[in-house]
Scaffold this active site. Structure first.
Site, mmCIF file in Angstrom:
data_model
loop_
_atom_site.group_PDB
_atom_site.id
_atom_site.type_symbol
_atom_site.label_atom_id
_atom_site.label_comp_id
_atom_site.label_asym_id
_atom_site.label_seq_id
_atom_site.Cartn_x
_atom_site.Cartn_y
_atom_site.Cartn_z
ATOM 1 N N SER A 181 2.282 0.332 -6.925
ATOM 2 C CA SER A 181 3.119 -0.638 -6.201
ATOM 3 C C SER A 181 4.246 -1.124 -7.098
ATOM 4 O O SER A 181 5.257 -1.633 -6.609
ATOM 5 C CB SER A 181 2.272 -1.830 -5.758
ATOM 6 O OG SER A 181 1.129 -1.380 -5.072
ATOM 7 N N HIS B 195 -3.427 4.215 -2.334
ATOM 8 C CA HIS B 195 -4.353 3.372 -1.583
ATOM 9 C C HIS B 195 -4.867 4.122 -0.347
ATOM 10 O O HIS B 195 -6.048 4.042 -0.002
ATOM 11 C CB HIS B 195 -3.673 2.090 -1.106
ATOM 12 C CG HIS B 195 -3.126 1.217 -2.202
ATOM 13 N ND1 HIS B 195 -1.789 1.100 -2.459
ATOM 14 C CD2 HIS B 195 -3.741 0.421 -3.104
ATOM 15 C CE1 HIS B 195 -1.600 0.264 -3.455
ATOM 16 N NE2 HIS B 195 -2.773 -0.168 -3.879
ATOM 17 N N GLY C 133 -9.544 3.332 -7.754
ATOM 18 C CA GLY C 133 -8.753 4.461 -8.239
ATOM 19 C C GLY C 133 -9.007 4.736 -9.712
ATOM 20 O O GLY C 133 -9.071 3.804 -10.524
ATOM 21 N N VAL D 98 -3.416 9.634 -7.259
ATOM 22 C CA VAL D 98 -2.415 10.296 -6.419
ATOM 23 C C VAL D 98 -1.054 10.137 -7.097
ATOM 24 O O VAL D 98 -0.716 9.036 -7.569
ATOM 25 C CB VAL D 98 -2.397 9.693 -4.997
ATOM 26 C CG1 VAL D 98 -1.305 10.326 -4.147
ATOM 27 C CG2 VAL D 98 -3.757 9.877 -4.341
ATOM 28 N N LEU E 261 0.818 -1.215 0.000
ATOM 29 C CA LEU E 261 0.000 0.000 0.000
ATOM 30 C C LEU E 261 0.851 1.264 0.000
ATOM 31 O O LEU E 261 1.887 1.334 0.666
ATOM 32 C CB LEU E 261 -0.936 -0.005 1.219
ATOM 33 C CG LEU E 261 -1.870 -1.214 1.343
ATOM 34 C CD1 LEU E 261 -2.793 -1.041 2.560
ATOM 35 C CD2 LEU E 261 -2.704 -1.432 0.086
ATOM 36 N N HIS E 262 0.404 2.245 -0.758
ATOM 37 C CA HIS E 262 1.077 3.542 -0.841
ATOM 38 C C HIS E 262 0.033 4.638 -0.660
ATOM 39 O O HIS E 262 -1.141 4.359 -0.381
ATOM 40 C CB HIS E 262 1.827 3.661 -2.174
ATOM 41 C CG HIS E 262 0.996 3.326 -3.373
ATOM 42 N ND1 HIS E 262 -0.100 4.067 -3.746
ATOM 43 C CD2 HIS E 262 1.070 2.306 -4.270
ATOM 44 C CE1 HIS E 262 -0.644 3.546 -4.816
ATOM 45 N NE2 HIS E 262 0.034 2.452 -5.163
HETATM 46 P P1 AMP Z 1 -3.858 -2.323 -6.638
HETATM 47 O O1 AMP Z 1 -3.377 -2.659 -5.262
HETATM 48 O O2 AMP Z 1 -2.771 -1.831 -7.542
HETATM 49 O O3 AMP Z 1 -4.717 -3.405 -7.229
HETATM 50 O O4 AMP Z 1 -4.814 -1.067 -6.462
HETATM 51 C C1 AMP Z 1 -5.897 -1.088 -5.566
HETATM 52 C C2 AMP Z 1 -6.741 0.129 -5.787
HETATM 53 O O5 AMP Z 1 -5.964 1.305 -5.580
HETATM 54 C C3 AMP Z 1 -7.268 0.217 -7.234
HETATM 55 O O6 AMP Z 1 -8.611 0.669 -7.221
HETATM 56 C C4 AMP Z 1 -6.346 1.225 -7.860
HETATM 57 O O7 AMP Z 1 -6.933 1.916 -8.943
HETATM 58 C C5 AMP Z 1 -6.081 2.148 -6.695
HETATM 59 N N1 AMP Z 1 -4.843 2.902 -6.921
HETATM 60 C C6 AMP Z 1 -3.638 2.401 -7.267
HETATM 61 N N2 AMP Z 1 -2.747 3.402 -7.443
HETATM 62 C C7 AMP Z 1 -3.421 4.563 -7.222
HETATM 63 C C8 AMP Z 1 -3.065 5.941 -7.255
HETATM 64 N N3 AMP Z 1 -1.833 6.323 -7.564
HETATM 65 N N4 AMP Z 1 -4.006 6.849 -6.973
HETATM 66 C C9 AMP Z 1 -5.278 6.470 -6.655
HETATM 67 N N5 AMP Z 1 -5.675 5.186 -6.593
HETATM 68 C C10 AMP Z 1 -4.763 4.236 -6.882
#
Ligand code: AMP
Length: 312
Positions: free
Chosen positions: A212, A41, A173, A202, A37-38
């Site tokens: 990630s 998230h 996101g 973000v 997570l960043h």
């Molecule tokens: P992931 O863990 O990459 O599957 O992402 C989980 C959720 O976080 C998804 O809905 C992504 O679209 C969202 N997400 C990932 N990166 C970002 C970001 N930089 N800004 C906003 N939401 C994000």
């Protein structure tokens, strides 16, 4: 005061905790993630916590959305750190199941652990060992074309998570715009009683969308990785200046990606944000979408373009 973070690994425990929250008349928010997570998230979790009393963050690296040769094995896994970030930002519960819990029928000896599905390589038809969700059309272009089967994996795991957590709202996101469109269409087509909430992308200080996967970039690749953002901003500026021709805007974005050292462009397009059909002119809203590789790391980004004068 918020209660301590609960961490569960089974669907049963998740259901118990969610029904206790429901019995307390709390609204349920779900933030599906693959962990590592960043701040992107974190912003989803914060928005969920503002709008829902009980926020569930799922952390599951979903093998069904990876293809052999992709980064399923090396995808970063850091549960302890993730729990801290989630708790700090307002999560009530972390749901972190393993593959066997989510897919009892999966074959764990394959890499990534694989479900037998029809149309999956080899040209040989076989009977699926599990039920899955397919969102046709939307799933076949851009990310779906680059990663066949990816959106089947996404739609399937998201519907499973919706059924497991039964949230009132789920947060996604805008960064993964095509994923968002697939989830919205699935929810509409299958009458899933959940409100899908889109959250803004973000970015790092130089414009690179947080991901990630950014940790895979070498220092040199990282230095050039904001080319995707620069390409999108250039298109936005040209639209603000009055350009409406998608061919020219596409060429502008492609040029920026192509002249960036180490950047291999996959696509730079203007599409309808709901259908991902390519548009020829900017009339109303169009989504600029880009994808490029830096070495073996694939990055995607997007921004909304609008022919209205007030662009933010
Ligand atoms: P992931 O863990 O990459 O599957 O992402 C989980 C959720 O976080 C998804 O809905 C992504 O679209 C969202 N997400 C990932 N990166 C970002 C970001 N930089 N800004 C906003 N939401 C994000």
């Amino acid at each position: 005061m918020k209660n301590a973070l609960i961490t569960v690994a089974t669907i049963n425990e998740l259901r118990q905790k969610v029904s206790s929250a429901r019995a307390r008349k709390e609204s349920i928010g779900l933030v599906p993630t693959m962990g590592a997570l960043h701040e992107g998230h974190a912003s989803l979790i914060r928005q969920a916590a503002e709008e829902c009393r009980f926020v569930v963050v799922s952390i599951f690296v979903n093998p069904m959305q990876f293809r052999p040769g992709e980064d399923f094995e090396r995808y970063p896994r850091m549960l302890e750190q993730d729990c801290e970030l989630a708790a700090r930002n307002g999560a009530a519960l972390i749901f972190a199941p393993n593959v066997a819990e989510m897919y009892p029928a999966i074959n764990p000896s394959l890499s990534p652990p694989t479900l037998t599905l029809p149309h999956q390589g080899g040209g040989k038809e076989s009977a699926p060992v599990t039920t899955y969700v397919e969102v046709p059309g939307l799933s076949d272009s851009f990310e779906g074309k680059a990663r066949p089967g990816h959106f089947r994996g996404v739609a399937t795991v998201v519907l499973k998570l919706f059924n497991q957590a039964q949230p009132d709202r789920a947060y996604f996101g805008q960064k993964d715009a095509q994923q968002l469109a697939v989830v919205r269409k699935m929810v509409r087509d299958l009458n899933v009683p959940v409100e899908v909430v889109a959250c803004p992308t973000v970015r790092e200080a130089d414009g690179l969308a947080m991901s990630s996967r950014n940790i895979y970039l070498s220092p040199e690749q990282r230095q050039h990785a904001n080319a995707l953002y620069r390409a999108l901003m250039q298109a936005k500026e040209r639209v603000q200046a009055g350009e409406r021709d998608a061919v020219l805007l596409r060429a502008t974005m492609a040029e920026i990606l192509d002249e960036t050292p180490g950047c291999q462009r996959e696509y730079a397009e203007l599409v309808n944000p709901s259908t991902f059909a390519v548009v020829e002119r900017i009339e109303g809203e169009a989504l600029a979408v880009v994808a490029a590789r830096f070495g073996s790391t694939r990055l995607i980004d997007n921004t909304m373009l609008t022919s209205e004068t007030s662009i933010v």
